[in-house]
Scaffold this motif. Structure first.
Motif, PDB file in Angstrom:
ATOM      1  N   ALA A   1      -2.570  -1.760  -1.287  1.00 36.98           N
ATOM      2  CA  ALA A   1      -1.711  -0.937  -1.700  1.00 36.98           C
ATOM      3  C   ALA A   1      -1.456   0.120  -0.771  1.00 36.98           C
ATOM      4  O   ALA A   1      -0.171   0.720  -0.162  1.00 36.98           O
ATOM      5  N   ALA A   2      -2.450   0.826  -0.350  1.00 38.37           N
ATOM      6  CA  ALA A   2      -2.432   1.865   0.744  1.00 38.37           C
ATOM      7  C   ALA A   2      -1.871   1.384   1.989  1.00 38.37           C
ATOM      8  O   ALA A   2      -0.925   1.923   2.513  1.00 38.37           O
ATOM      9  N   ASN A   3      -2.259   0.451   2.414  1.00 38.62           N
ATOM     10  CA  ASN A   3      -1.635  -0.043   3.578  1.00 38.62           C
ATOM     11  C   ASN A   3      -0.269  -0.777   3.666  1.00 38.62           C
ATOM     12  O   ASN A   3       0.520  -0.713   4.427  1.00 38.62           O
ATOM     13  N   MET A   4      -0.034  -1.423   2.184  1.00 36.93           N
ATOM     14  CA  MET A   4       1.475  -1.950   2.161  1.00 36.93           C
ATOM     15  C   MET A   4       2.402  -0.658   2.144  1.00 36.93           C
ATOM     16  O   MET A   4       3.434  -0.879   2.853  1.00 36.93           O
ATOM     17  N   ALA A   5       2.048   0.687   1.508  1.00 31.79           N
ATOM     18  CA  ALA A   5       3.179   1.506   1.558  1.00 31.79           C
ATOM     19  C   ALA A   5       3.488   2.057   2.944  1.00 31.79           C
ATOM     20  O   ALA A   5       4.491   2.361   3.444  1.00 31.79           O
ATOM     21  N   VAL A   6       2.234   1.959   3.803  1.00 31.15           N
ATOM     22  CA  VAL A   6       2.525   2.704   4.837  1.00 31.15           C
ATOM     23  C   VAL A   6       3.181   1.396   5.847  1.00 31.15           C
ATOM     24  O   VAL A   6       4.218   1.687   6.873  1.00 31.15           O
ATOM     25  N   ALA A   7       2.824   0.500   5.609  1.00 30.46           N
ATOM     26  CA  ALA A   7       3.574  -0.941   6.379  1.00 30.46           C
ATOM     27  C   ALA A   7       5.016  -0.846   6.229  1.00 30.46           C
ATOM     28  O   ALA A   7       5.970  -1.056   7.045  1.00 30.46           O
ATOM     29  N   LEU A   8       5.262  -0.590   4.738  1.00 27.64           N
ATOM     30  CA  LEU A   8       6.681  -0.737   4.551  1.00 27.64           C
ATOM     31  C   LEU A   8       7.433   0.479   5.451  1.00 27.64           C
ATOM     32  O   LEU A   8       8.888   0.334   5.636  1.00 27.64           O
ATOM     33  N   LYS A   9       6.972   1.731   5.225  1.00 31.21           N
ATOM     34  CA  LYS A   9       7.451   2.862   5.971  1.00 31.21           C
ATOM     35  C   LYS A   9       7.465   2.445   7.477  1.00 31.21           C
ATOM     36  O   LYS A   9       8.759   2.841   8.139  1.00 31.21           O
ATOM     37  N   GLN A  10       6.591   1.744   8.203  1.00 30.08           N
ATOM     38  CA  GLN A  10       6.684   1.540   9.300  1.00 30.08           C
ATOM     39  C   GLN A  10       7.711   0.453   9.830  1.00 30.08           C
ATOM     40  O   GLN A  10       8.457   0.514  10.737  1.00 30.08           O
ATOM     41  N   ILE A  11       7.822  -0.522   8.993  1.00 31.13           N
ATOM     42  CA  ILE A  11       8.813  -1.379   9.121  1.00 31.13           C
ATOM     43  C   ILE A  11      10.373  -1.340   8.808  1.00 31.13           C
ATOM     44  O   ILE A  11      11.373  -1.911   9.464  1.00 31.13           O
ATOM     45  N   SER A  12      10.515  -0.371   8.031  1.00 29.06           N
ATOM     46  CA  SER A  12      11.701   0.154   7.433  1.00 29.06           C
ATOM     47  C   SER A  12      12.385   1.204   7.724  1.00 29.06           C
ATOM     48  O   SER A  12      13.435   1.518   7.494  1.00 29.06           O
ATOM     49  N   ASN A  13      11.522   2.175   7.899  1.00 28.78           N
ATOM     50  CA  ASN A  13      11.714   3.475   8.047  1.00 28.78           C
ATOM     51  C   ASN A  13      12.415   4.094   6.848  1.00 28.78           C
ATOM     52  O   ASN A  13      13.354   5.089   6.983  1.00 28.78           O
ATOM     53  N   LYS A  14      12.164   3.576   5.649  1.00 27.63           N
ATOM     54  CA  LYS A  14      12.843   4.007   4.090  1.00 27.63           C
ATOM     55  C   LYS A  14      11.799   4.944   3.640  1.00 27.63           C
ATOM     56  O   LYS A  14      10.627   5.036   4.028  1.00 27.63           O
ATOM     57  N   ARG A  15      12.379   5.554   2.610  1.00 28.84           N
ATOM     58  CA  ARG A  15      11.640   6.319   1.805  1.00 28.84           C
ATOM     59  C   ARG A  15      10.516   5.551   1.060  1.00 28.84           C
ATOM     60  O   ARG A  15      11.023   4.719   0.175  1.00 28.84           O
ATOM     61  N   VAL A  16       9.270   5.946   1.066  1.00 30.57           N
ATOM     62  CA  VAL A  16       8.261   5.316   0.621  1.00 30.57           C
ATOM     63  C   VAL A  16       7.444   6.162  -0.281  1.00 30.57           C
ATOM     64  O   VAL A  16       6.979   7.256   0.166  1.00 30.57           O
ATOM     65  N   ALA A  17       6.865   5.785  -1.459  1.00 29.63           N
ATOM     66  CA  ALA A  17       6.054   6.442  -2.238  1.00 29.63           C
ATOM     67  C   ALA A  17       4.896   5.789  -2.741  1.00 29.63           C
ATOM     68  O   ALA A  17       5.033   4.447  -2.797  1.00 29.63           O
ATOM     69  N   LEU A  18       3.780   6.252  -2.774  1.00 27.25           N
ATOM     70  CA  LEU A  18       2.600   5.434  -3.042  1.00 27.25           C
ATOM     71  C   LEU A  18       2.004   6.069  -4.310  1.00 27.25           C
ATOM     72  O   LEU A  18       1.608   7.289  -4.179  1.00 27.25           O
ATOM     73  N   VAL A  19       1.882   5.370  -5.394  1.00 25.49           N
ATOM     74  CA  VAL A  19       1.432   5.997  -6.315  1.00 25.49           C
ATOM     75  C   VAL A  19      -0.074   5.392  -6.979  1.00 25.49           C
ATOM     76  O   VAL A  19      -0.137   4.210  -6.946  1.00 25.49           O
ATOM     77  N   ASP A  20      -0.849   5.991  -7.380  1.00 30.45           N
ATOM     78  CA  ASP A  20      -2.242   5.872  -8.026  1.00 30.45           C
ATOM     79  C   ASP A  20      -2.048   5.666  -9.233  1.00 30.45           C
ATOM     80  O   ASP A  20      -2.032   6.425 -10.287  1.00 30.45           O
TER      81      ASP A  20
END
Length: 429
Positions: free
Chosen positions: A168-187
Protein backbone atom coordinates in the motif's frame (compact mmCIF):
# COMPACT_ATOMS: atom_id res chain seq x y z
CA UNK A 1 -50.67 3.05 6.09
CA UNK A 2 -50.54 -0.12 8.20
CA UNK A 3 -49.73 -0.24 11.89
CA UNK A 4 -45.97 -0.78 11.51
CA UNK A 5 -45.18 1.03 8.25
CA UNK A 6 -43.01 3.59 10.07
CA UNK A 7 -40.94 0.94 11.85
CA UNK A 8 -38.33 -1.68 10.99
CA UNK A 9 -40.49 -4.76 10.49
CA UNK A 10 -38.88 -7.91 11.87
CA UNK A 11 -39.71 -11.63 11.73
CA UNK A 12 -38.06 -13.98 14.24
CA UNK A 13 -37.35 -17.55 13.12
CA UNK A 14 -36.18 -20.01 15.77
CA UNK A 15 -37.30 -23.53 16.61
CA UNK A 16 -37.07 -22.84 20.37
CA UNK A 17 -40.19 -21.03 21.60
CA UNK A 18 -38.37 -19.58 24.62
CA UNK A 19 -35.72 -18.02 22.37
CA UNK A 20 -38.40 -16.45 20.18
CA UNK A 21 -40.00 -14.90 23.25
CA UNK A 22 -36.68 -13.63 24.61
CA UNK A 23 -35.80 -11.95 21.31
CA UNK A 24 -39.26 -10.40 21.01
CA UNK A 25 -39.06 -8.99 24.54
CA UNK A 26 -35.58 -7.64 23.87
CA UNK A 27 -36.98 -5.61 20.95
CA UNK A 28 -40.29 -4.62 22.55
CA UNK A 29 -39.13 -1.26 23.91
CA UNK A 30 -37.34 -0.17 20.71
CA UNK A 31 -39.63 2.49 19.25
CA UNK A 32 -38.36 2.04 15.70
CA UNK A 33 -38.53 -1.79 15.61
CA UNK A 34 -41.62 -4.02 15.48
CA UNK A 35 -41.77 -7.83 15.57
CA UNK A 36 -44.58 -8.66 13.13
CA UNK A 37 -44.38 -12.47 13.12
CA UNK A 38 -42.53 -15.49 14.52
CA UNK A 39 -41.65 -18.80 12.86
CA UNK A 40 -40.68 -22.17 14.32
CA UNK A 41 -38.73 -23.37 11.27
CA UNK A 42 -37.25 -22.19 8.01
CA UNK A 43 -40.20 -23.22 5.86
CA UNK A 44 -42.62 -21.24 8.01
CA UNK A 45 -40.22 -18.28 7.94
CA UNK A 46 -40.25 -18.31 4.13
CA UNK A 47 -44.05 -18.40 4.04
CA UNK A 48 -44.33 -15.53 6.53
CA UNK A 49 -41.83 -13.48 4.53
CA UNK A 50 -43.89 -13.91 1.37
CA UNK A 51 -46.99 -12.90 3.31
CA UNK A 52 -45.64 -9.91 5.28
CA UNK A 53 -42.65 -8.69 3.22
CA UNK A 54 -40.59 -7.83 6.33
CA UNK A 55 -37.48 -5.66 6.38
CA UNK A 56 -35.40 -8.03 8.51
CA UNK A 57 -35.49 -11.72 9.46
CA UNK A 58 -33.67 -12.93 12.57
CA UNK A 59 -32.86 -16.47 11.47
CA UNK A 60 -31.56 -19.32 13.60
CA UNK A 61 -29.10 -21.44 11.65
CA UNK A 62 -30.23 -24.86 12.94
CA UNK A 63 -33.94 -25.57 12.52
CA UNK A 64 -36.11 -28.52 11.44
CA UNK A 65 -37.78 -28.93 8.01
CA UNK A 66 -35.71 -26.15 6.45
CA UNK A 67 -32.54 -24.95 8.17
CA UNK A 68 -31.48 -21.31 8.39
CA UNK A 69 -29.00 -21.48 5.51
CA UNK A 70 -31.50 -22.98 3.06
CA UNK A 71 -34.24 -20.65 4.26
CA UNK A 72 -31.97 -17.65 3.79
CA UNK A 73 -31.19 -18.67 0.22
CA UNK A 74 -34.90 -19.03 -0.52
CA UNK A 75 -35.84 -15.70 1.05
CA UNK A 76 -33.09 -13.82 -0.76
CA UNK A 77 -34.25 -15.33 -4.06
CA UNK A 78 -38.02 -15.12 -3.56
CA UNK A 79 -38.56 -12.07 -1.33
CA UNK A 80 -36.35 -9.28 -2.71
CA UNK A 81 -35.72 -6.49 -0.24
CA UNK A 82 -35.90 -8.68 2.87
CA UNK A 83 -32.56 -8.92 4.66
CA UNK A 84 -31.50 -11.83 6.85
CA UNK A 85 -29.46 -11.80 10.04
CA UNK A 86 -28.23 -15.30 10.87
CA UNK A 87 -27.94 -16.32 14.53
CA UNK A 88 -25.99 -19.33 15.79
CA UNK A 89 -24.28 -20.67 18.87
CA UNK A 90 -21.39 -21.60 16.55
CA UNK A 91 -18.66 -19.03 15.96
CA UNK A 92 -16.54 -21.06 13.52
CA UNK A 93 -15.40 -19.37 10.30
CA UNK A 94 -17.10 -22.05 8.19
CA UNK A 95 -20.53 -21.14 9.59
CA UNK A 96 -19.84 -17.48 8.83
CA UNK A 97 -18.77 -18.38 5.29
CA UNK A 98 -21.86 -20.52 4.66
CA UNK A 99 -24.17 -17.78 5.94
CA UNK A 100 -22.40 -15.22 3.78
CA UNK A 101 -22.72 -17.34 0.66
CA UNK A 102 -26.41 -17.89 1.37
CA UNK A 103 -26.97 -14.14 1.31
CA UNK A 104 -27.12 -13.30 5.02
CA UNK A 105 -26.31 -9.70 5.86
CA UNK A 106 -25.11 -10.23 9.42
CA UNK A 107 -23.97 -13.10 11.62
CA UNK A 108 -24.59 -12.97 15.38
CA UNK A 109 -23.52 -15.37 18.10
CA UNK A 110 -26.37 -16.56 20.33
CA UNK A 111 -27.45 -15.29 22.69
CA UNK A 112 -26.77 -11.82 21.30
CA UNK A 113 -26.43 -8.87 23.62
CA UNK A 114 -29.52 -6.65 23.31
CA UNK A 115 -27.49 -3.60 22.27
CA UNK A 116 -25.64 -5.68 19.67
CA UNK A 117 -28.91 -7.11 18.36
CA UNK A 118 -30.56 -3.71 18.02
CA UNK A 119 -27.47 -2.18 16.47
CA UNK A 120 -27.28 -4.98 13.90
CA UNK A 121 -30.94 -4.63 12.94
CA UNK A 122 -30.63 -0.89 12.45
CA UNK A 123 -27.38 -1.24 10.55
CA UNK A 124 -28.73 -3.86 8.14
CA UNK A 125 -31.92 -1.84 7.66
CA UNK A 126 -29.87 1.22 6.79
CA UNK A 127 -27.87 -0.79 4.25
CA UNK A 128 -31.13 -2.11 2.83
CA UNK A 129 -32.26 1.48 2.27
CA UNK A 130 -29.01 2.30 0.47
CA UNK A 131 -29.38 -0.75 -1.75
CA UNK A 132 -33.01 0.03 -2.63
CA UNK A 133 -32.17 3.61 -3.50
CA UNK A 134 -29.28 2.39 -5.62
CA UNK A 135 -31.46 -0.05 -7.55
CA UNK A 136 -34.10 2.59 -8.19
CA UNK A 137 -31.50 5.00 -9.47
CA UNK A 138 -30.40 2.50 -12.11
CA UNK A 139 -27.68 2.90 -14.64
CA UNK A 140 -28.41 6.58 -15.14
CA UNK A 141 -26.98 7.41 -11.76
CA UNK A 142 -23.61 6.01 -12.71
CA UNK A 143 -23.55 8.23 -15.76
CA UNK A 144 -24.24 11.24 -13.57
CA UNK A 145 -21.21 10.59 -11.32
CA UNK A 146 -18.87 13.56 -11.15
CA UNK A 147 -16.12 13.17 -13.77
CA UNK A 148 -13.45 14.31 -11.30
CA UNK A 149 -14.42 11.73 -8.67
CA UNK A 150 -11.33 10.03 -7.28
CA UNK A 151 -10.70 6.30 -7.19
CA UNK A 152 -10.34 4.26 -4.00
CA UNK A 153 -7.88 1.36 -4.10
CA UNK A 154 -7.96 -1.12 -1.21
CA UNK A 155 -4.92 -3.31 -0.59
CA UNK A 156 -6.27 -6.40 1.16
CA UNK A 157 -5.41 -9.98 1.96
CA UNK A 158 -7.56 -12.57 3.74
CA UNK A 159 -4.33 -14.01 5.18
CA UNK A 160 -1.99 -12.13 7.49
CA UNK A 161 1.63 -11.60 6.54
CA UNK A 162 0.92 -11.04 2.84
CA UNK A 163 2.58 -7.60 2.86
CA UNK A 164 -0.39 -5.23 2.61
CA UNK A 165 1.28 -2.32 4.41
CA UNK A 166 4.43 -2.51 2.30
CA UNK A 167 2.47 -2.75 -0.95
CA UNK A 168 0.00 0.00 0.00
CA UNK A 169 2.74 2.46 0.94
CA UNK A 170 4.69 1.79 -2.24
CA UNK A 171 1.55 1.80 -4.40
CA UNK A 172 0.59 5.28 -3.20
CA UNK A 173 4.05 6.66 -3.94
CA UNK A 174 4.26 4.83 -7.28
CA UNK A 175 0.88 6.24 -8.37
CA UNK A 176 2.15 9.72 -7.54
CA UNK A 177 5.36 9.10 -9.50
CA UNK A 178 3.71 7.78 -12.67
CA UNK A 179 0.70 10.11 -12.75
CA UNK A 180 1.66 13.23 -10.76
CA UNK A 181 -1.95 13.31 -9.60
CA UNK A 182 -3.30 13.91 -6.10
CA UNK A 183 -2.75 10.77 -4.02
CA UNK A 184 -3.76 9.96 -0.46
CA UNK A 185 -2.61 6.98 1.60
CA UNK A 186 -4.98 5.85 4.36
CA UNK A 187 -4.17 3.53 7.24
CA UNK A 188 -7.35 1.45 7.39
CA UNK A 189 -5.95 -0.73 10.18
CA UNK A 190 -7.46 1.46 12.84
CA UNK A 191 -6.37 -0.66 15.80
CA UNK A 192 -2.85 -1.78 14.85
CA UNK A 193 -1.92 0.49 11.96
CA UNK A 194 1.65 0.51 10.60
CA UNK A 195 1.54 3.04 7.78
CA UNK A 196 3.17 5.65 10.03
CA UNK A 197 6.15 3.33 10.51
CA UNK A 198 6.35 2.39 6.83
CA UNK A 199 6.36 6.09 5.84
CA UNK A 200 8.40 7.32 8.83
CA UNK A 201 5.68 9.73 9.88
CA UNK A 202 4.65 10.77 13.38
CA UNK A 203 1.71 13.13 13.81
CA UNK A 204 -0.88 14.05 16.40
CA UNK A 205 -3.77 14.18 13.94
CA UNK A 206 -5.29 10.92 12.73
CA UNK A 207 -8.42 9.45 11.17
CA UNK A 208 -10.14 9.93 14.53
CA UNK A 209 -10.04 13.70 13.98
CA UNK A 210 -11.97 13.32 10.74
CA UNK A 211 -14.34 10.67 12.09
CA UNK A 212 -15.32 12.98 14.94
CA UNK A 213 -16.30 15.71 12.44
CA UNK A 214 -17.91 13.75 9.61
CA UNK A 215 -20.63 16.39 9.20
CA UNK A 216 -18.16 19.17 8.47
CA UNK A 217 -15.56 17.50 6.24
CA UNK A 218 -14.14 19.91 3.70
CA UNK A 219 -10.87 20.45 1.85
CA UNK A 220 -9.39 22.58 4.61
CA UNK A 221 -10.13 20.09 7.39
CA UNK A 222 -8.83 17.17 5.31
CA UNK A 223 -5.70 19.16 4.51
CA UNK A 224 -5.16 19.94 8.19
CA UNK A 225 -5.47 16.29 9.28
CA UNK A 226 -3.65 14.47 6.47
CA UNK A 227 0.13 14.57 6.77
CA UNK A 228 2.36 15.56 3.83
CA UNK A 229 5.07 13.05 2.89
CA UNK A 230 8.25 13.93 1.02
CA UNK A 231 6.83 12.03 -1.98
CA UNK A 232 3.95 14.57 -2.07
CA UNK A 233 1.52 11.87 -1.00
CA UNK A 234 -0.85 12.93 1.78
CA UNK A 235 -1.13 10.36 4.58
CA UNK A 236 -4.06 9.75 6.92
CA UNK A 237 -2.73 7.89 9.92
CA UNK A 238 -4.40 5.47 12.31
CA UNK A 239 -4.51 6.54 15.96
CA UNK A 240 -1.55 5.53 18.13
CA UNK A 241 -3.77 3.75 20.66
CA UNK A 242 -6.11 0.88 19.85
CA UNK A 243 -8.96 2.19 21.99
CA UNK A 244 -9.34 5.30 19.85
CA UNK A 245 -9.30 3.20 16.70
CA UNK A 246 -12.05 0.94 17.99
CA UNK A 247 -14.26 3.99 18.52
CA UNK A 248 -14.37 4.79 14.78
CA UNK A 249 -17.55 3.30 13.30
CA UNK A 250 -18.02 1.80 9.85
CA UNK A 251 -20.38 4.64 8.86
CA UNK A 252 -17.83 7.25 9.93
CA UNK A 253 -15.11 5.48 7.97
CA UNK A 254 -17.31 5.34 4.88
CA UNK A 255 -17.97 9.09 5.08
CA UNK A 256 -14.27 9.83 5.50
CA UNK A 257 -13.32 7.72 2.47
CA UNK A 258 -16.00 9.33 0.32
CA UNK A 259 -14.76 12.78 1.39
CA UNK A 260 -11.19 11.82 0.49
CA UNK A 261 -12.43 10.57 -2.88
CA UNK A 262 -13.69 14.08 -3.53
CA UNK A 263 -10.29 15.64 -2.77
CA UNK A 264 -7.83 13.18 -4.32
CA UNK A 265 -7.46 11.38 -7.64
CA UNK A 266 -6.31 8.17 -5.93
CA UNK A 267 -6.97 7.03 -2.37
CA UNK A 268 -4.92 3.96 -1.42
CA UNK A 269 -6.11 2.16 1.73
CA UNK A 270 -4.04 -0.31 3.73
CA UNK A 271 -6.81 -2.73 4.73
CA UNK A 272 -6.61 -5.07 7.75
CA UNK A 273 -6.93 -8.82 7.49
CA UNK A 274 -10.40 -9.35 8.92
CA UNK A 275 -14.07 -9.46 7.99
CA UNK A 276 -15.29 -6.87 10.47
CA UNK A 277 -17.71 -4.17 9.42
CA UNK A 278 -15.04 -1.49 8.94
CA UNK A 279 -12.91 -3.71 6.70
CA UNK A 280 -15.94 -4.65 4.62
CA UNK A 281 -16.85 -0.97 4.37
CA UNK A 282 -13.44 -0.25 2.85
CA UNK A 283 -13.89 -3.08 0.35
CA UNK A 284 -17.40 -1.82 -0.43
CA UNK A 285 -16.25 1.71 -1.17
CA UNK A 286 -13.18 0.64 -3.17
CA UNK A 287 -13.20 0.89 -6.95
CA UNK A 288 -10.48 -1.75 -7.09
CA UNK A 289 -9.34 -4.27 -4.48
CA UNK A 290 -5.77 -5.52 -4.79
CA UNK A 291 -6.04 -8.99 -3.26
CA UNK A 292 -2.58 -10.06 -2.13
CA UNK A 293 -1.67 -13.74 -2.12
CA UNK A 294 1.58 -15.53 -1.30
CA UNK A 295 2.64 -18.98 -2.39
CA UNK A 296 1.65 -20.71 0.82
CA UNK A 297 -1.15 -23.25 0.85
CA UNK A 298 -2.87 -21.47 3.76
CA UNK A 299 -2.81 -18.15 1.89
CA UNK A 300 -4.07 -19.79 -1.32
CA UNK A 301 -6.92 -21.42 0.60
CA UNK A 302 -7.99 -18.13 2.20
CA UNK A 303 -7.82 -16.24 -1.09
CA UNK A 304 -9.91 -18.93 -2.78
CA UNK A 305 -12.57 -18.58 -0.07
CA UNK A 306 -12.58 -14.79 -0.38
CA UNK A 307 -13.01 -14.94 -4.14
CA UNK A 308 -15.92 -17.35 -3.65
CA UNK A 309 -17.51 -14.75 -1.36
CA UNK A 310 -16.94 -11.85 -3.76
CA UNK A 311 -20.06 -12.59 -5.77
CA UNK A 312 -22.46 -12.66 -2.80
CA UNK A 313 -20.79 -9.44 -1.60
CA UNK A 314 -21.74 -7.77 -4.88
CA UNK A 315 -18.23 -7.49 -6.31
CA UNK A 316 -17.70 -7.96 -10.03
CA UNK A 317 -14.68 -9.95 -11.22
CA UNK A 318 -12.90 -6.86 -12.50
CA UNK A 319 -13.16 -5.14 -9.13
CA UNK A 320 -10.62 -7.64 -7.79
CA UNK A 321 -7.02 -7.58 -8.99
CA UNK A 322 -5.28 -10.70 -7.70
CA UNK A 323 -1.62 -9.94 -6.95
CA UNK A 324 0.97 -12.57 -6.14
CA UNK A 325 3.35 -11.03 -3.61
CA UNK A 326 6.75 -12.46 -2.62
CA UNK A 327 6.73 -14.47 -5.86
CA UNK A 328 9.53 -17.02 -5.89
CA UNK A 329 9.77 -20.03 -8.19
CA UNK A 330 11.84 -21.88 -5.59
CA UNK A 331 8.78 -22.28 -3.32
CA UNK A 332 7.48 -25.24 -5.32
CA UNK A 333 4.20 -23.67 -6.50
CA UNK A 334 3.72 -21.78 -9.74
CA UNK A 335 1.11 -19.07 -10.16
CA UNK A 336 -0.19 -20.67 -13.33
CA UNK A 337 -0.91 -23.90 -11.51
CA UNK A 338 -3.21 -22.31 -8.95
CA UNK A 339 -5.22 -19.95 -11.19
CA UNK A 340 -7.56 -22.78 -12.16
CA UNK A 341 -7.99 -23.80 -8.55
CA UNK A 342 -8.93 -20.35 -7.29
CA UNK A 343 -10.80 -19.49 -10.53
CA UNK A 344 -9.24 -16.08 -10.88
CA UNK A 345 -6.41 -14.77 -13.03
CA UNK A 346 -3.25 -13.54 -11.35
CA UNK A 347 -3.06 -9.98 -12.66
CA UNK A 348 0.45 -9.13 -11.44
CA UNK A 349 3.37 -10.51 -9.49
CA UNK A 350 5.78 -8.84 -7.08
CA UNK A 351 9.16 -10.45 -6.56
CA UNK A 352 10.55 -11.77 -3.30
CA UNK A 353 13.28 -9.69 -1.64
CA UNK A 354 12.87 -10.18 2.13
CA UNK A 355 16.04 -8.31 3.11
CA UNK A 356 15.34 -5.22 1.02
CA UNK A 357 11.65 -5.15 1.99
CA UNK A 358 12.41 -5.43 5.71
CA UNK A 359 15.10 -2.77 5.47
CA UNK A 360 12.69 -0.47 3.63
CA UNK A 361 10.05 -0.88 6.34
CA UNK A 362 12.56 -0.43 9.16
CA UNK A 363 13.94 2.75 7.61
CA UNK A 364 10.48 4.08 6.78
CA UNK A 365 11.42 4.75 3.15
CA UNK A 366 9.32 3.14 0.39
CA UNK A 367 11.37 0.99 -1.96
CA UNK A 368 10.11 2.87 -5.03
CA UNK A 369 11.85 5.97 -3.61
CA UNK A 370 15.05 4.53 -2.18
CA UNK A 371 15.76 1.84 -4.79
CA UNK A 372 13.60 2.62 -7.77
CA UNK A 373 15.52 0.28 -10.09
CA UNK A 374 15.30 -2.73 -7.79
CA UNK A 375 13.29 -5.57 -9.43
CA UNK A 376 10.65 -5.42 -6.67
CA UNK A 377 10.35 -1.64 -7.06
CA UNK A 378 9.83 -2.12 -10.80
CA UNK A 379 7.14 -4.71 -10.07
CA UNK A 380 5.40 -2.20 -7.79
CA UNK A 381 5.56 0.51 -10.45
CA UNK A 382 4.13 -1.96 -12.96
CA UNK A 383 1.30 -2.77 -10.55
CA UNK A 384 0.57 0.94 -10.08
CA UNK A 385 0.41 1.42 -13.86
CA UNK A 386 -1.78 -1.65 -14.28
CA UNK A 387 -4.20 -0.38 -11.64
CA UNK A 388 -4.29 3.14 -13.07
CA UNK A 389 -4.95 1.78 -16.55
CA UNK A 390 -7.75 -0.43 -15.28
CA UNK A 391 -9.37 2.56 -13.58
CA UNK A 392 -8.77 4.98 -16.47
CA UNK A 393 -8.60 2.90 -19.65
CA UNK A 394 -9.15 5.90 -21.90
CA UNK A 395 -5.72 7.33 -21.02
CA UNK A 396 -4.06 4.78 -23.27
CA UNK A 397 -1.13 4.20 -20.93
CA UNK A 398 0.72 0.91 -21.20
CA UNK A 399 1.65 -1.24 -18.28
CA UNK A 400 5.39 -1.69 -17.70
CA UNK A 401 6.75 -5.20 -17.72
CA UNK A 402 6.60 -6.92 -14.35
CA UNK A 403 10.02 -8.43 -13.76
CA UNK A 404 8.77 -11.09 -11.36
CA UNK A 405 6.17 -12.33 -13.78
CA UNK A 406 8.52 -12.15 -16.74
CA UNK A 407 5.81 -10.72 -18.97
CA UNK A 408 3.40 -7.83 -19.17
CA UNK A 409 0.49 -8.35 -16.82
CA UNK A 410 -2.91 -8.21 -18.53
CA UNK A 411 -5.09 -5.22 -17.90
CA UNK A 412 -8.41 -6.11 -16.38
CA UNK A 413 -11.48 -5.06 -18.37
CA UNK A 414 -12.60 -1.66 -17.23
CA UNK A 415 -16.17 -1.51 -16.03
CA UNK A 416 -17.95 0.45 -13.37
CA UNK A 417 -16.83 -0.99 -10.07
CA UNK A 418 -19.57 -2.61 -8.08
CA UNK A 419 -20.76 -0.58 -5.16
CA UNK A 420 -22.96 -3.38 -3.92
CA UNK A 421 -23.86 -2.72 -0.33
CA UNK A 422 -24.01 -5.65 2.02
CA UNK A 423 -24.31 -6.26 5.70
CA UNK A 424 -21.44 -6.64 8.02
CA UNK A 425 -20.97 -10.31 8.81
CA UNK A 426 -18.82 -10.18 11.89
CA UNK A 427 -19.61 -12.75 14.57
CA UNK A 428 -18.17 -10.66 17.38
CA UNK A 429 -18.19 -6.88 17.29
Amino acid sequence: MTEHDDKIRVIIADDVAETREILEKALYFEKDIAVIAKAANGREALQLCKQHQPDIVLMDINMPELDGIAATEAIVAQVPGTQVIIMSVQSEQEYLRRAMLAGAREYLIKPPDTDELVRSIRHVYKLRGHALRGSLAGAGEAAATRPDQGKVIAVFSPKGGAGCTFVAANMAVALKQISNKRVALVDGSLVFGDIGVAMNIVANKTVVDLAARVHELDAQLIGDVTVPHTSQVRVLLAPPDSQSGEAVTADQLRTVLEALRGQFDYVVVDTPTSYDDRTLTILDVADRVLVLMTLELTAIKNVKQFIELAGPLGYSDDKLLLVLNKADSRLGIRAESIEGQIRHKVAAQIGNAPYEVTLSLNQGVPLVIDRRNHPVARDLLALAALTANALHPATGNTTPTSTAAGKTAPIAPAQDASKGLFGRLLAKR
